[in-house]
Design a protein around this motif. Sequence first.
Motif, short mmCIF file in Angstrom:
data_model
loop_
_atom_site.label_atom_id
_atom_site.label_comp_id
_atom_site.label_asym_id
_atom_site.label_seq_id
_atom_site.Cartn_x
_atom_site.Cartn_y
_atom_site.Cartn_z
N GLY A 218 -19.18 2.65 -49.85
CA GLY A 218 -18.88 2.06 -49.02
C GLY A 218 -19.25 -0.27 -49.49
N GLU A 219 -20.57 -0.51 -49.34
CA GLU A 219 -21.43 -1.46 -50.04
C GLU A 219 -20.55 -1.68 -50.80
OE1 GLU A 219 -26.03 -0.52 -49.60
OE2 GLU A 219 -25.68 0.03 -47.67
N LEU A 220 -20.61 -0.71 -52.06
CA LEU A 220 -20.15 -2.02 -53.11
C LEU A 220 -18.35 -1.39 -53.52
CD1 LEU A 220 -21.43 1.11 -55.20
CD2 LEU A 220 -22.18 -0.49 -55.48
N GLY A 221 -17.65 -2.52 -52.47
CA GLY A 221 -16.32 -1.99 -51.52
C GLY A 221 -15.79 -1.15 -52.20
N LYS A 222 -15.80 0.06 -52.06
CA LYS A 222 -14.51 1.22 -52.39
C LYS A 222 -14.53 2.13 -50.90
CE LYS A 222 -15.18 2.51 -56.85
NZ LYS A 222 -13.88 1.76 -57.51
N THR A 223 -13.26 2.29 -50.89
CA THR A 223 -12.62 3.07 -49.49
C THR A 223 -12.32 4.70 -50.20
OG1 THR A 223 -10.82 1.74 -49.55
CG2 THR A 223 -10.50 3.84 -49.19
N VAL A 224 -13.75 5.76 -49.19
CA VAL A 224 -14.30 6.56 -49.40
C VAL A 224 -13.53 7.80 -48.42
CG1 VAL A 224 -15.95 7.84 -49.50
CG2 VAL A 224 -16.07 5.80 -49.98
N ALA A 225 -12.90 8.60 -49.42
CA ALA A 225 -12.79 10.00 -48.67
C ALA A 225 -13.17 10.97 -49.04
CB ALA A 225 -11.04 10.55 -48.99
N VAL A 226 -13.20 12.16 -47.73
CA VAL A 226 -14.54 13.40 -48.37
C VAL A 226 -13.81 14.27 -48.25
CG1 VAL A 226 -16.35 14.41 -47.35
CG2 VAL A 226 -16.78 11.54 -46.98
N HIS A 227 -13.33 15.38 -49.04
CA HIS A 227 -12.42 16.70 -48.60
C HIS A 227 -13.58 17.60 -48.71
CE1 HIS A 227 -9.25 14.49 -50.35
NE2 HIS A 227 -9.95 14.43 -51.21
N ARG A 228 -13.58 19.14 -47.58
CA ARG A 228 -14.59 19.73 -48.14
C ARG A 228 -14.14 21.14 -48.19
NH1 ARG A 228 -16.88 16.61 -44.43
NH2 ARG A 228 -19.43 16.20 -45.22
N ILE A 229 -14.20 22.09 -48.79
CA ILE A 229 -14.15 23.34 -48.76
C ILE A 229 -15.22 24.68 -48.77
CG2 ILE A 229 -13.89 23.59 -51.40
CD1 ILE A 229 -11.65 25.37 -50.55
N PRO A 230 -15.29 25.76 -47.33
CA PRO A 230 -15.70 26.67 -47.29
C PRO A 230 -16.44 27.30 -48.86
CG PRO A 230 -14.91 26.78 -45.91
CD PRO A 230 -14.23 25.48 -46.78
#
Length: 360
Positions: free
Chosen positions: A330-342
């Motif tokens: 975020g500090e680098l100006g990025k838009t972030v998405a987090v994906h998870r899978i067991p």
Amino acid sequence: MAASAWQLSLLNTITRRPHLTEFVSTRFQGSKKRLTEWIWASVHDLQFDSALDLFGGTGAVGHMFKGAGKRLVYNDVLRFNWHIARALLENNTVRLSEPEVNAVLERHESLTYPSFIADSFSGIYFTDDENAWLDQTVHNIENVLDDPFKKCIARFALYQACIIKRPYNLFHRSNLYMRTADVKRSFGNATTWNKPFEAFFKKFVREANEAIFDNGRKNLAVNLDALHVDEDCDLVYIDPPYVSDKGTATDYFAFYQFLEGLAAYEDWSPRIDRTTKHLAIPSPATPWVRPKEVSAAFDAVLKRYAEKILVISYRDDGIPSIEALCATLGELGKTVAVHRIPQKYVLSTRATHEVLIVAK
């Protein structure tokens, strides 16, 4: 959010990669082979033409990008992994023929064979006959084959044959007795362990030949520190060694140091720590396996490639935390998405998730 089996099936249908050559079987710790379709479903709609696989490992994710028609740059600090990537990813068309395989497996009167493995490793990883076979075969690969890609295909087959004949598929301790002891076993596969090296070598050459394809791009495999790769790519995929929140690190070099020796056979002897029972090559100093240094290493990599699309394979119980990584992005100006899978990991009793952080 975790995806169910039917969701993954639907995603695979919608986002199917244009080239579906099956990747080779792999027994390496940390391989992402089973997760490539999930990873592709998470990144396929990103706008990129080239991908840098910064900690390339087995090459499964690099194979995925190559199969999608992207120009691929693969990097790994381990030399034996680089050989594998040259064979399967940088190489688009070269295969190893049956006569060439036979030539690698024959003993040639014109060659003088070394005996370093037979002299040094008796009773440690393989039987005496197997050690002599390894000395002969690695020497033949270098002296019978001319094409560098053919040498790498043969090396891939050699490395895989070594792994499949090892208890736990690892080289972090001397435990040949687990193969040779005349006892009833509750684990392992004595039939596999006792199968001749030559049979496995031929099997893995066939697998490699079948996995090679031309994606119409000039792909590249390099053998560098992660911060020394200068190739310019639109997307950088980051899958470094894992350090758990308990401070336990995954040291791939220690797991596969015997293969590193094979990969630089002529320089093997002086690298060995003779105080170790299994004659190990000491792991090089790296912040990626040090709990107090890994966060700074991550920061350096993220800042170096801040202008690129960043895709990070991770787990939800690592150092640094997912929250810390996302904050840095975020500090680098990025838009972030987090994906998870067991995900259940080999040799781990903890329930956790595979995590994919996508920052653009």
